[in-house]
Design a protein around this motif. Structure first.
Motif, mmCIF file in Angstrom:
data_model
loop_
_atom_site.group_PDB
_atom_site.id
_atom_site.type_symbol
_atom_site.label_atom_id
_atom_site.label_comp_id
_atom_site.label_asym_id
_atom_site.label_seq_id
_atom_site.Cartn_x
_atom_site.Cartn_y
_atom_site.Cartn_z
ATOM 1 N N ILE A 1 0.840 -1.206 0.000
ATOM 2 C CA ILE A 1 0.000 0.000 0.000
ATOM 3 C C ILE A 1 0.871 1.251 0.000
ATOM 4 O O ILE A 1 0.572 2.221 -0.695
ATOM 5 C CB ILE A 1 -0.975 0.006 1.197
ATOM 6 C CG1 ILE A 1 -1.894 -1.216 1.164
ATOM 7 C CG2 ILE A 1 -1.784 1.294 1.243
ATOM 8 C CD1 ILE A 1 -2.749 -1.333 -0.067
ATOM 9 N N ASN A 2 1.955 1.219 0.757
ATOM 10 C CA ASN A 2 2.861 2.379 0.791
ATOM 11 C C ASN A 2 3.383 2.708 -0.604
ATOM 12 O O ASN A 2 3.443 3.879 -0.993
ATOM 13 C CB ASN A 2 4.038 2.125 1.731
ATOM 14 C CG ASN A 2 3.643 2.155 3.188
ATOM 15 O OD1 ASN A 2 2.600 2.696 3.550
ATOM 16 N ND2 ASN A 2 4.460 1.555 4.025
ATOM 17 N N LYS A 3 3.764 1.673 -1.364
ATOM 18 C CA LYS A 3 4.292 1.893 -2.712
ATOM 19 C C LYS A 3 3.222 2.457 -3.638
ATOM 20 O O LYS A 3 3.481 3.373 -4.415
ATOM 21 C CB LYS A 3 4.846 0.591 -3.282
ATOM 22 C CG LYS A 3 6.128 0.150 -2.618
ATOM 23 C CD LYS A 3 6.647 -1.137 -3.227
ATOM 24 C CE LYS A 3 7.921 -1.562 -2.530
ATOM 25 N NZ LYS A 3 8.476 -2.790 -3.100
ATOM 26 N N LEU A 4 2.008 1.912 -3.555
ATOM 27 C CA LEU A 4 0.911 2.422 -4.387
ATOM 28 C C LEU A 4 0.586 3.862 -4.025
ATOM 29 O O LEU A 4 0.291 4.683 -4.893
ATOM 30 C CB LEU A 4 -0.326 1.537 -4.230
ATOM 31 C CG LEU A 4 -0.209 0.117 -4.789
ATOM 32 C CD1 LEU A 4 -1.409 -0.717 -4.364
ATOM 33 C CD2 LEU A 4 -0.066 0.130 -6.294
ATOM 34 N N LEU B 1 -1.458 6.229 -6.718
ATOM 35 C CA LEU B 1 -2.526 5.376 -7.212
ATOM 36 C C LEU B 1 -3.630 5.136 -6.183
ATOM 37 O O LEU B 1 -4.770 4.843 -6.549
ATOM 38 C CB LEU B 1 -1.945 4.034 -7.671
ATOM 39 C CG LEU B 1 -0.904 4.133 -8.796
ATOM 40 C CD1 LEU B 1 -0.283 2.777 -9.075
ATOM 41 C CD2 LEU B 1 -1.529 4.716 -10.053
ATOM 42 N N VAL B 2 -3.288 5.242 -4.901
ATOM 43 C CA VAL B 2 -4.274 5.072 -3.832
ATOM 44 C C VAL B 2 -4.041 6.132 -2.765
ATOM 45 O O VAL B 2 -2.980 6.750 -2.696
ATOM 46 C CB VAL B 2 -4.210 3.664 -3.172
ATOM 47 C CG1 VAL B 2 -4.476 2.568 -4.171
ATOM 48 C CG2 VAL B 2 -2.893 3.442 -2.455
ATOM 49 N N VAL C 1 -8.536 2.121 2.035
ATOM 50 C CA VAL C 1 -7.640 2.434 0.925
ATOM 51 C C VAL C 1 -8.514 2.660 -0.303
ATOM 52 O O VAL C 1 -9.319 1.807 -0.673
ATOM 53 C CB VAL C 1 -6.629 1.295 0.683
ATOM 54 C CG1 VAL C 1 -5.747 1.616 -0.512
ATOM 55 C CG2 VAL C 1 -5.789 1.066 1.926
ATOM 56 N N ILE C 2 -8.373 3.827 -0.914
ATOM 57 C CA ILE C 2 -9.244 4.256 -2.005
ATOM 58 C C ILE C 2 -8.399 4.567 -3.238
ATOM 59 O O ILE C 2 -7.342 5.205 -3.137
ATOM 60 C CB ILE C 2 -10.035 5.507 -1.575
ATOM 61 C CG1 ILE C 2 -10.870 5.176 -0.348
ATOM 62 C CG2 ILE C 2 -10.895 6.036 -2.704
ATOM 63 C CD1 ILE C 2 -11.405 6.376 0.372
ATOM 64 N N LEU C 3 -8.868 4.116 -4.399
ATOM 65 C CA LEU C 3 -8.183 4.448 -5.645
ATOM 66 C C LEU C 3 -8.300 5.944 -5.940
ATOM 67 O O LEU C 3 -9.370 6.524 -5.788
ATOM 68 C CB LEU C 3 -8.796 3.692 -6.821
ATOM 69 C CG LEU C 3 -8.470 2.213 -6.962
ATOM 70 C CD1 LEU C 3 -9.315 1.592 -8.066
ATOM 71 C CD2 LEU C 3 -7.005 2.000 -7.238
ATOM 72 N N THR C 4 -7.217 6.539 -6.380
ATOM 73 C CA THR C 4 -7.254 7.920 -6.855
ATOM 74 C C THR C 4 -7.731 7.893 -8.312
ATOM 75 O O THR C 4 -7.893 6.826 -8.900
ATOM 76 C CB THR C 4 -5.852 8.539 -6.802
ATOM 77 O OG1 THR C 4 -4.992 7.794 -7.664
ATOM 78 C CG2 THR C 4 -5.293 8.559 -5.382
ATOM 79 N N GLU C 5 -7.927 9.046 -8.906
ATOM 80 C CA GLU C 5 -8.296 9.098 -10.326
ATOM 81 C C GLU C 5 -7.232 8.403 -11.174
ATOM 82 O O GLU C 5 -7.547 7.657 -12.092
ATOM 83 C CB GLU C 5 -8.497 10.537 -10.801
ATOM 84 C CG GLU C 5 -9.853 11.104 -10.487
ATOM 85 C CD GLU C 5 -10.993 10.254 -11.036
ATOM 86 O OE1 GLU C 5 -10.954 9.858 -12.224
ATOM 87 O OE2 GLU C 5 -11.927 9.965 -10.269
ATOM 88 N N GLN C 6 -5.974 8.661 -10.857
ATOM 89 C CA GLN C 6 -4.872 8.017 -11.583
ATOM 90 C C GLN C 6 -4.937 6.498 -11.393
ATOM 91 O O GLN C 6 -4.720 5.746 -12.338
ATOM 92 C CB GLN C 6 -3.536 8.563 -11.075
ATOM 93 C CG GLN C 6 -2.331 8.011 -11.801
ATOM 94 C CD GLN C 6 -1.026 8.561 -11.245
ATOM 95 O OE1 GLN C 6 -1.008 9.436 -10.387
ATOM 96 N NE2 GLN C 6 0.076 8.028 -11.721
ATOM 97 N N GLY C 7 -5.261 6.046 -10.191
ATOM 98 C CA GLY C 7 -5.396 4.621 -9.919
ATOM 99 C C GLY C 7 -6.556 4.007 -10.678
ATOM 100 O O GLY C 7 -6.453 2.886 -11.196
#
Length: 59
Positions: free
Chosen positions: A2-5, A10-11, A25-31
């Motif tokens: 999760i830290n890397k994402l 991405l999150v 943990v939520i996806l960003t627009e980029q994710g």
């Protein structure tokens, strides 16, 4: 993981409003864009992998 994402944008983590000890943990627009690009390829790969198995075996 999760830290890397999160570092890649991405999150993002949001504190769970019902449990202050936990985070969602939520996806960003980029994710979401990356997911939309990658997921169909993933489904196709899985479908091909299981194509040699009969319908009975899949149950």
């Amino acid at each position: 993981m999760i830290n890397k994402l999160e570092k890649k944008g991405l999150v993002e983590r949001k504190q769970n409003p019902d449990d202050k000890r936990a985070f969602n943990v939520i996806l960003t627009e980029q994710g979401k864009e990356l997911f939309d690009e990658i997921f169909p390829k993933h489904v196709e790969m899985i479908s091909r992998s299981f194509s040699v198995i009969s319908d009975e075996e899949k149950l």
